[in-house]
Enzyme design. Sequence first.
Site, PDB file in Angstrom:
ATOM      1  CG  HIS A 198      38.366 -16.802  29.682  1.00 17.40           C
ATOM      2  ND1 HIS A 198      37.606 -16.724  30.581  1.00 17.40           N
ATOM      3  CD2 HIS A 198      39.269 -16.683  29.310  1.00 17.40           C
ATOM      4  CE1 HIS A 198      38.489 -15.937  31.368  1.00 17.40           C
ATOM      5  NE2 HIS A 198      39.577 -15.667  30.704  1.00 17.40           N
ATOM      6  CG  ASP A 219      33.313 -15.194  25.137  1.00 17.01           C
ATOM      7  OD1 ASP A 219      34.143 -13.795  25.489  1.00 17.01           O
ATOM      8  OD2 ASP A 219      34.408 -15.548  25.982  1.00 17.01           O
ATOM      9  CD  GLN A 252      41.438 -12.167  24.114  1.00 14.94           C
ATOM     10  OE1 GLN A 252      41.983 -11.828  24.218  1.00 14.94           O
ATOM     11  NE2 GLN A 252      41.870 -12.725  25.775  1.00 14.94           N
ATOM     12  CB  CYS A 275      40.438 -18.027  33.020  1.00 12.79           C
ATOM     13  SG  CYS A 275      41.219 -17.240  33.832  1.00 12.79           S
TER      14      CYS A 275
HETATM   15  C1  LIG Z   1      37.612 -15.647  25.697  1.00 15.27           C
HETATM   16  C2  LIG Z   1      37.636 -14.753  26.424  1.00 15.27           C
HETATM   17  N1  LIG Z   1      36.198 -14.730  27.364  1.00 15.27           N
HETATM   18  C3  LIG Z   1      36.081 -13.904  28.556  1.00 15.27           C
HETATM   19  C4  LIG Z   1      37.261 -13.564  29.256  1.00 15.27           C
HETATM   20  C5  LIG Z   1      37.024 -12.962  30.526  1.00 15.27           C
HETATM   21  O1  LIG Z   1      36.865 -10.969  30.580  1.00 15.27           O
HETATM   22  P1  LIG Z   1      36.455 -10.158  31.281  1.00 15.27           P
HETATM   23  O2  LIG Z   1      37.739 -10.943  32.583  1.00 15.27           O
HETATM   24  O3  LIG Z   1      37.200  -8.740  30.638  1.00 15.27           O
HETATM   25  O4  LIG Z   1      35.194 -10.641  32.032  1.00 15.27           O
HETATM   26  C6  LIG Z   1      38.530 -13.122  28.546  1.00 15.27           C
HETATM   27  C7  LIG Z   1      38.822 -12.322  29.551  1.00 15.27           C
HETATM   28  O5  LIG Z   1      39.947 -13.368  29.934  1.00 15.27           O
HETATM   29  C8  LIG Z   1      38.357 -13.803  27.426  1.00 15.27           C
HETATM   30  O6  LIG Z   1      39.338 -13.885  27.160  1.00 15.27           O
END
Ligand SMILES: Cc1ncc(COP(=O)(O)O)c(C=O)c1O
Lengths: 416, 416, 130, 130
Positions: free
Chosen positions: B129, B205, B208, B373
């Site tokens: 992401h 991370d 998900q 993203c």
């Molecule tokens: C794999 C992953 N990492 C990071 C994020 C970022 O999350 P947040 O927008 O809550 O910071 C997301 C959210 O879409 C995600 O799916």
Amino acid sequence: MTTLHLSERSAVEIRKDFPILARPTVRGKRLVYLDSAATSQKPNSVIDALDAYYREYNANIHRGVYEIAARATEAFENARARVARFIGCSPGELVWTRNATEAINLVAYSWGNANVGPGDAILLTEMEHHSNLVPWQLLANRTGATLRFIPIDERGELVLDGLDDLLDGCKLLAIAHVGNTLGTIAPLERIVPRARAAGALVLVDGAQAAPHLPVDVSALDCDFYAFSAHKMLGPTGIGALYAKRAILEAMPPFLSGGDMIRTVEYGRSTFNDPPWKFEAGTSNIAGAIGFGVAVDYLADVGLGWIREHEKRITGVALERLAALERTGLHVYGPKDPDRIGGVISFNLGDVHAHDVASILDTEGVCIRAGHHCTMPLMDKMGWHATARASFYLYNDEDDVEALVRALEKAARIFKL
Amino acid sequence: MTTLHLSERSAVEIRKDFPILARPTVRGKRLVYLDSAATSQKPNSVIDALDAYYREYNANIHRGVYEIAARATEAFENARARVARFIGCSPGELVWTRNATEAINLVAYSWGNANVGPGDAILLTEMEHHSNLVPWQLLANRTGATLRFIPIDERGELVLDGLDDLLDGCKLLAIAHVGNTLGTIAPLERIVPRARAAGALVLVDGAQAAPHLPVDVSALDCDFYAFSAHKMLGPTGIGALYAKRAILEAMPPFLSGGDMIRTVEYGRSTFNDPPWKFEAGTSNIAGAIGFGVAVDYLADVGLGWIREHEKRITGVALERLAALERTGLHVYGPKDPDRIGGVISFNLGDVHAHDVASILDTEGVCIRAGHHCTMPLMDKMGWHATARASFYLYNDEDDVEALVRALEKAARIFKL
Amino acid sequence: MDDFYRDYILDHYRNPRNFGHLEAPTVTAEDLNPLCGDRIRMELLVDADGTVKDVRFSGKGCAISQASASMLTENVRGKSLEAVAKLTKEAVLENVGIGISPTRMKCAMLGLRVLKSAAIGSLAAWPDEE
Amino acid sequence: MDDFYRDYILDHYRNPRNFGHLEAPTVTAEDLNPLCGDRIRMELLVDADGTVKDVRFSGKGCAISQASASMLTENVRGKSLEAVAKLTKEAVLENVGIGISPTRMKCAMLGLRVLKSAAIGSLAAWPDEE
Ligand SMILES: Cc1ncc(COP(=O)(O)O)c(C=O)c1O
Ligand SMILES: Cc1ncc(COP(=O)(O)O)c(C=O)c1O
């Protein structure tokens, strides 16, 4: 005494909008909340707005095509427009942050790292909250810049005599609009033009001002303005940074990730336009929406009325506290309601402020005690801790009376 | 087919706890929410907890002596303890952030600036992401480090053949536990030991993963774990960073200001212990409390059950979507429910994903469309945009049916 | 909480016992409560057997932290360092009496925390453990 | 929104008019919608009087953005750059018909945004102004 009567009635009316103020304390006392400088209470309209978001149209914003996502996006950006209007800027100049502290850090990292170098000076005042001091200490450590301070005298007033010398060679003046320990209102109309003339940018920490005074950033002519929703009837976890559009455009990104980009390749990225460029990841959507409703409530009551109301209550409180001098009560800071926000710091004889606050709590009276995140100011003044009462639109003379009676109890317990 | 029946009944029960799922859309359709990978819906218990905080004990934390401040502080730190327990760490290792994105940025700035230098490498994967990519690009720009990528093949699986070479000279491996576009579950049990052996720290991370799988950071043996409340039944504006205690102790502060200090003088400061050292300014108090209630809800249902339930729904969806192949529907990524989180990306013939999502919206079906993203992944795969349906504990076969029927409508409209 | 401020507490607050400094302390420790700024320093004179011979404390703070530290110092002479290291929260609460609200518990425990860390030689990590 | 996808929209989506590139465009502009990744490029051939002689567009995106761009290009030949710069949102909506939801409005306006910026020579600053 008509105005007095009018405003009195209004504070009582206003109180009905704040559910927490109707709940008795554990000891069955009326809640006398005199700690709005730490965080304000919230009206029903704000709480209900959060509730409605989660119950009716909770969805992630900007990217969603479906109905509730559209509604959430619209409410979120609409809140930005309302908060922007509240301080007199355009929505493209208003970046959501977690709080005033993060807003100041954003400037210190993004603008600071790019614009401040060895030998540069940053000018602060001696009354700053840690949030408008430590970020500049860290920036100075990173860059080799030095910090300077506009002095504060024993009465709690800023000393502007040497201002032009202090400004010489300064890249930035970072100054509280209203001090949170003594309530001192900075005479920005006299300070900002001199900073401008010296070529310094001006950051105003508005955490204690935006909730209480009419604020117009274009009239103030500052470059940055930082404030927090939770001190102005809004939810926790949301605040804002105003910055002039051209400055925002030139600032490099700070936090990065989803939502703040334009294009991303594995090796490099380009960034979205401000304000989104500075909003990485999923925002506090509910918080922003609640913030919009909070400023609506404030604008509805009228910041002019709020300021006058607080001045009046503060005046009454100063008078009533002066009568406690015989028990050793001592009030710090400017004793003129025209020159302070609704904040009064004091000590009761040799009783530690924490003990004062604990005894007041038994009477349902909530005040703050300690260094109020202004340790250097406390050291300079030679105070270990102070007790602090702060007023807002829902406080009235009854609250002042409750404060005074509770202080009398504390004096009795400590045999003063 | 007993388990099927059982879990079916439970999803229906669960749905009753989510008020938004009982509200019809503007067009009078049942809301079929298949976008939980973007943000999840919230149960009554979470919404009520926010409400109760604001109506009953809203106060600033840590410093207040009075009753509601004590209650707020206790609820706030208690929430930290519960969220920590949920991922298997101690409360002193859990830092509140706004979201997963900020958690990753905190590491990139604080740990990264102090530990990464020219010539160092940071290893990512091609499925990250933007939030776990752009912060490392900026760190690489600041420090002269380089980025490397674990490749992803056309089926959406990570290619681990060259892993040891990729890890050679790496300071950090930053990797999604579950990819958000294709749902790929990273085989961390095979990857982390090799990163350890190569001397790299590991950041996971978990945005998900934490909502959907049982997560135990000590079993994973990672150094950092980042996640967001809003994707796991909690409020917006709050997330968390887990980091090993010794690493947190050694990390310099990032955001600074009130609440994260120990002592402050005009010229210098010392800092509080972790986790507070990394929490500057007034936190999202209500958000943290809501997050605690959210993980309670998840733990109550059971992460094991949730994972099994999602696997089953995903399996059904993959089957039903395969039947739409005749209309040009194409599913991307691993087609094995065991290897993916409850996330399915697809395209419908030559119809752009946004148009698919718009038509689905007319039937009350909420899906996401676009690059999710993960622009570089999309480019690599040669996709302009995909449609994405994602499942959570409140979804069931009826939702899959609604998805299929709405896709048939889209195919009809576009004459496929 | 108002029950807490009894005469003997006020007396310890206004006339703290063993307040000041030792000429040549064997071990010292100091800590502050970052939330309120209260500071306490403990100085111990320990003989070769590990027995506490003398004690002084200094610092600045509220009635709770000062009185509880003052009372603590009355109980350590003649004790072994080991015994000091094992002093409990309950022992302090027995000294100072009832009625301390949760927010003020850290004030009451500051002296104990410093005294124990002098005895152990390091500060406890996570405050909730106390 | 389902009303929106009529035959003529699908036709413009699948068979965009004036799609491709000019050999020697006088002005070009390109933009992308960062939220969805849709891109459009507009190329204009303008004569000495400032009259648009020829036009091409290219890019990738949804039916709304592609069809509305395609339709736009049918209306600019023979127009002055000034007139192109003054084209309105309403004109676009008249072309593409009713039923565009607020979230998709940016898709519908992407072609217009790019075309106008080609005519004006710079992009509009705050998207809400459109
Ligand atoms: C794999 C992953 N990492 C990071 C994020 C970022 O999350 P947040 O927008 O809550 O910071 C997301 C959210 O879409 C995600 O799916
Ligand atoms: C003058 C001043 N500046 C900054 C802050 C920090 O506000 P926040 O904690 O909401 O970031 C405060 C709040 O106490 C304040 O009073």
